[in-house]
Design a protein around this motif. Structure first.
Motif, mmCIF file in Angstrom:
data_model
loop_
_atom_site.group_PDB
_atom_site.id
_atom_site.type_symbol
_atom_site.label_atom_id
_atom_site.label_comp_id
_atom_site.label_asym_id
_atom_site.label_seq_id
_atom_site.Cartn_x
_atom_site.Cartn_y
_atom_site.Cartn_z
ATOM 1 N N ALA A 91 0.829 -1.211 0.000
ATOM 2 C CA ALA A 91 0.000 0.000 0.000
ATOM 3 C C ALA A 91 0.860 1.256 0.000
ATOM 4 O O ALA A 91 0.583 2.208 -0.744
ATOM 5 C CB ALA A 91 -0.939 -0.008 1.203
ATOM 6 N N HIS A 95 1.445 4.022 -3.156
ATOM 7 C CA HIS A 95 0.481 5.077 -2.819
ATOM 8 C C HIS A 95 0.518 6.255 -3.779
ATOM 9 O O HIS A 95 -0.468 6.987 -3.916
ATOM 10 C CB HIS A 95 0.706 5.563 -1.377
ATOM 11 C CG HIS A 95 1.886 6.465 -1.209
ATOM 12 N ND1 HIS A 95 3.189 6.005 -1.187
ATOM 13 C CD2 HIS A 95 1.984 7.814 -1.058
ATOM 14 C CE1 HIS A 95 4.020 7.008 -1.018
ATOM 15 N NE2 HIS A 95 3.308 8.120 -0.943
ATOM 16 N N ILE A 141 -6.047 -2.168 2.125
ATOM 17 C CA ILE A 141 -5.436 -1.268 3.114
ATOM 18 C C ILE A 141 -5.389 0.152 2.567
ATOM 19 O O ILE A 141 -5.744 1.119 3.246
ATOM 20 C CB ILE A 141 -4.037 -1.764 3.507
ATOM 21 C CG1 ILE A 141 -4.146 -3.051 4.335
ATOM 22 C CG2 ILE A 141 -3.281 -0.682 4.294
ATOM 23 C CD1 ILE A 141 -2.805 -3.732 4.595
ATOM 24 N N PHE A 142 -4.965 0.295 1.323
ATOM 25 C CA PHE A 142 -4.877 1.621 0.696
ATOM 26 C C PHE A 142 -6.250 2.292 0.652
ATOM 27 O O PHE A 142 -6.376 3.493 0.919
ATOM 28 C CB PHE A 142 -4.311 1.501 -0.715
ATOM 29 C CG PHE A 142 -4.166 2.816 -1.431
ATOM 30 C CD1 PHE A 142 -3.083 3.638 -1.182
ATOM 31 C CD2 PHE A 142 -5.127 3.241 -2.347
ATOM 32 C CE1 PHE A 142 -2.949 4.859 -1.832
ATOM 33 C CE2 PHE A 142 -5.004 4.445 -2.997
ATOM 34 C CZ PHE A 142 -3.912 5.258 -2.746
ATOM 35 N N GLU A 143 -7.280 1.523 0.323
ATOM 36 C CA GLU A 143 -8.633 2.066 0.204
ATOM 37 C C GLU A 143 -9.355 2.148 1.551
ATOM 38 O O GLU A 143 -10.518 2.535 1.608
ATOM 39 C CB GLU A 143 -9.446 1.203 -0.768
ATOM 40 C CG GLU A 143 -8.919 1.239 -2.199
ATOM 41 C CD GLU A 143 -9.701 0.349 -3.135
ATOM 42 O OE1 GLU A 143 -10.434 -0.536 -2.635
ATOM 43 O OE2 GLU A 143 -9.585 0.530 -4.359
ATOM 44 N N ASN A 144 -8.676 1.797 2.636
ATOM 45 C CA ASN A 144 -9.237 1.811 3.990
ATOM 46 C C ASN A 144 -10.433 0.876 4.124
ATOM 47 O O ASN A 144 -11.404 1.165 4.833
ATOM 48 C CB ASN A 144 -9.625 3.230 4.413
ATOM 49 C CG ASN A 144 -9.717 3.369 5.932
ATOM 50 O OD1 ASN A 144 -9.177 2.552 6.686
ATOM 51 N ND2 ASN A 144 -10.397 4.403 6.386
ATOM 52 N N LYS A 149 -7.603 -1.024 10.737
ATOM 53 C CA LYS A 149 -7.506 0.351 10.241
ATOM 54 C C LYS A 149 -6.153 0.997 10.531
ATOM 55 O O LYS A 149 -5.747 1.943 9.855
ATOM 56 C CB LYS A 149 -8.618 1.204 10.846
ATOM 57 C CG LYS A 149 -10.035 0.704 10.568
ATOM 58 C CD LYS A 149 -10.358 0.724 9.089
ATOM 59 C CE LYS A 149 -11.802 0.326 8.844
ATOM 60 N NZ LYS A 149 -12.135 0.286 7.394
ATOM 61 N N HIS A 152 -3.958 1.254 7.431
ATOM 62 C CA HIS A 152 -4.259 2.365 6.517
ATOM 63 C C HIS A 152 -3.725 3.673 7.077
ATOM 64 O O HIS A 152 -3.196 4.509 6.324
ATOM 65 C CB HIS A 152 -5.766 2.478 6.292
ATOM 66 C CG HIS A 152 -6.143 3.716 5.516
ATOM 67 N ND1 HIS A 152 -6.021 3.807 4.146
ATOM 68 C CD2 HIS A 152 -6.624 4.927 5.930
ATOM 69 C CE1 HIS A 152 -6.402 5.012 3.752
ATOM 70 N NE2 HIS A 152 -6.778 5.712 4.815
ATOM 71 N N ASN A 153 -3.855 3.870 8.382
ATOM 72 C CA ASN A 153 -3.409 5.129 8.978
ATOM 73 C C ASN A 153 -1.898 5.292 8.941
ATOM 74 O O ASN A 153 -1.395 6.414 9.023
ATOM 75 C CB ASN A 153 -3.934 5.247 10.404
ATOM 76 C CG ASN A 153 -5.421 5.564 10.438
ATOM 77 O OD1 ASN A 153 -5.878 6.476 9.759
ATOM 78 N ND2 ASN A 153 -6.195 4.797 11.199
ATOM 79 N N SER A 156 -1.846 6.622 5.237
ATOM 80 C CA SER A 156 -2.478 7.908 4.976
ATOM 81 C C SER A 156 -3.168 8.426 6.232
ATOM 82 O O SER A 156 -4.240 7.947 6.612
ATOM 83 C CB SER A 156 -3.506 7.770 3.845
ATOM 84 O OG SER A 156 -4.134 8.999 3.586
ATOM 85 N N ASP A 160 1.838 9.897 8.916
ATOM 86 C CA ASP A 160 2.014 8.637 8.198
ATOM 87 C C ASP A 160 3.421 8.541 7.624
ATOM 88 O O ASP A 160 4.221 9.481 7.704
ATOM 89 C CB ASP A 160 0.961 8.497 7.092
ATOM 90 C CG ASP A 160 0.949 9.685 6.133
ATOM 91 O OD1 ASP A 160 2.031 10.265 5.888
ATOM 92 O OD2 ASP A 160 -0.130 10.054 5.643
#
Length: 409
Positions: A91, A95, A141-144, A149, A152-153, A156, A160
């Motif tokens: 991810a 990104h 993960i990239f798209e949350n 979670k 992802h954080n 982003s 981050d």
């Protein structure tokens, strides 16, 4: 695919170990290699000659920091299996895959209303298809969409691995030391707290420095007045070229650039076929070199506006800029237009290409986002950095600073 290389020498962090074959195999994909040809800081090298680094370098650096962050968080109790760890690395590695020529400078120039994050998602899906579905968790993960979670954080949020790397890297290559941050210490202070990583209390001063550094880098680098001028001139060049072509006149450009100058592409047309190719396929072949090559040719154009703008950009004969905390009145803008018409002999019908205005925004921290920077207190409670900090300017950094500018030939 055979893995031939696992160590990369990075000027910022030293030797970077690529910890598994999947990550390295993704790096060898043409869509990732394309980022070698896209500058991280757009046209900032007009001010800082060393700012020639690329999105490729930044993505590797952010991946290295992610490896370190995952190691720290796992040592403090975050449970991850191998696929989740790989997913987080994928991810962050990918990104910025959807950036176009000169990165943020031309963000919405080629796709109308489509962000580079959306284009990154689409390119990830293409790589995933080419690699037999191995990127699934990474894309989630990239798209949350993944249930952990916290991963992802790390990709982003307001603290981050993306931000940690670009501040350090941009500081390194521009020579602006105010942007250098203690990312090693920040990562060592990370601790898992539900959906968000938190910072242990003893790391609070490193976070304060991070926020202040981010604010300073925006004013000194990303929103430097000369950088603003150069980037606005580039946008005007592309706008003029598009108008010429859409008026039915011929103009040299690479096939992929010509496609975007001829067509207005919105999100619903991303997968529409144009002469057998989708806009995504055209975009995958588009990078900084297409723009530079075209500008070098366009400086000889018979079109007065296009040739003047291109010569100015190539030879660093740049427009002037006025920046103000207050709104710039239409009276002042008209005054500048009249000066340019009379002194530079610019035909009045073209004046909007030579005098134009806009706004600059700088906000180092947001109190309202869903991803606050939390400090883990000694009693185990979490406290927002704006409240936990004992210096007043951290909460001040949460206010959006707006400045107005007018550019004139």
């Amino acid at each position: 695919m055979q893995n031939k290389l696992k160590v990369i020498n990075d000027p910022v962090y030293g030797f970077i170990n690529i910890e598994n074959e999947l990550v390295f195999d993704i790096m060898e994909h043409p869509l990732f290699q394309r980022m070698r040809r896209i500058k991280q800081l757009g046209l900032s090298s007009y001010v800082y000659p060393g700012a020639m680094h690329t999105r490729f370098q930044h993505s590797l650096g952010a991946t290295f920091l992610m490896q370190n962050a995952l190691n720290v968080l796992e040592s403090k109790g975050l449970e991850l299996n191998a696929d989740e760890r790989d997913g987080a690395l994928i991810a962050i590695l990918l990104h910025d895959l959807g950036h176009g020529p000169f990165s943020h400078t031309l963000e919405h120039t080629f796709f109308n209303g489509v962000s580079h994050e959306t284009l990154s998602e689409e390119f990830m899906k293409i790589i995933n298809n080419d690699m037999n579905g191995k990127l699934g968790i990474g894309i989630d993960i990239f798209e949350n969409k993944y249930h952990k979670k916290i991963l992802h954080n790390l990709v982003s949020s307001q603290l981050d691995m993306d931000r940690l790397d670009y501040l350090n890297r941009d500081s390194f290559f521009t020579g602006v030391i105010e942007g250098k941050i203690g990312c090693d210490r920040i990562i060592k202070m990370l601790t898992p707290c539900g959906e968000m990583p938190a910072i242990e209390l003893k790391g609070i001063y490193s976070v304060e420095k991070f926020l202040i550094a981010r604010r300073l880098m925006y004013w000194q680098v990303y929103l430097h007045k000369t950088v603003v001028v150069v980037e606005e001139m580039l946008k005007m060049i592309i706008n003029r070229a598009r108008q010429i072509i859409q008026n039915g006149q011929n103009l040299f450009a690479s096939p992929q650039l010509l496609f975007f100058l001829k067509n207005d592409i919105t999100q619903d047309k991303i997968y529409t076929k144009f002469n057998g190719k989708t806009p995504l396929e055209y975009f995958a072949d588009l990078d900084d070199s297409d723009i530079y090559t075209s500008i070098k040719a366009w400086k000889y154009s018979d079109d007065f506006v296009l040739s003047t703008l291109c010569k100015g950009l190539l030879n660093r004969n740049l427009f002037k800029i006025e920046i103000s905390n207050d709104e710039i009145s239409q009276v002042r803008i008209n005054e500048l237009k009249n000066q340019v018409i009379s002194q530079k002999h610019i035909p009045e019908q073209y004046i909007d290409y030579f005098v134009f205005s806009g706004k600059l925004y700088n906000k180092a921290y947001s109190l309202n986002q869903n991803s606050p920077i939390n400090i883990l207190q000694k009693d185990g409670t979490l406290c927002n950095i704006a409240t936990a900090s004992d210096i007043s300017n951290v909460s001040t950094l949460a206010k959006t600073v707006v400045k107005n500018f007018v550019v004139s030939y």
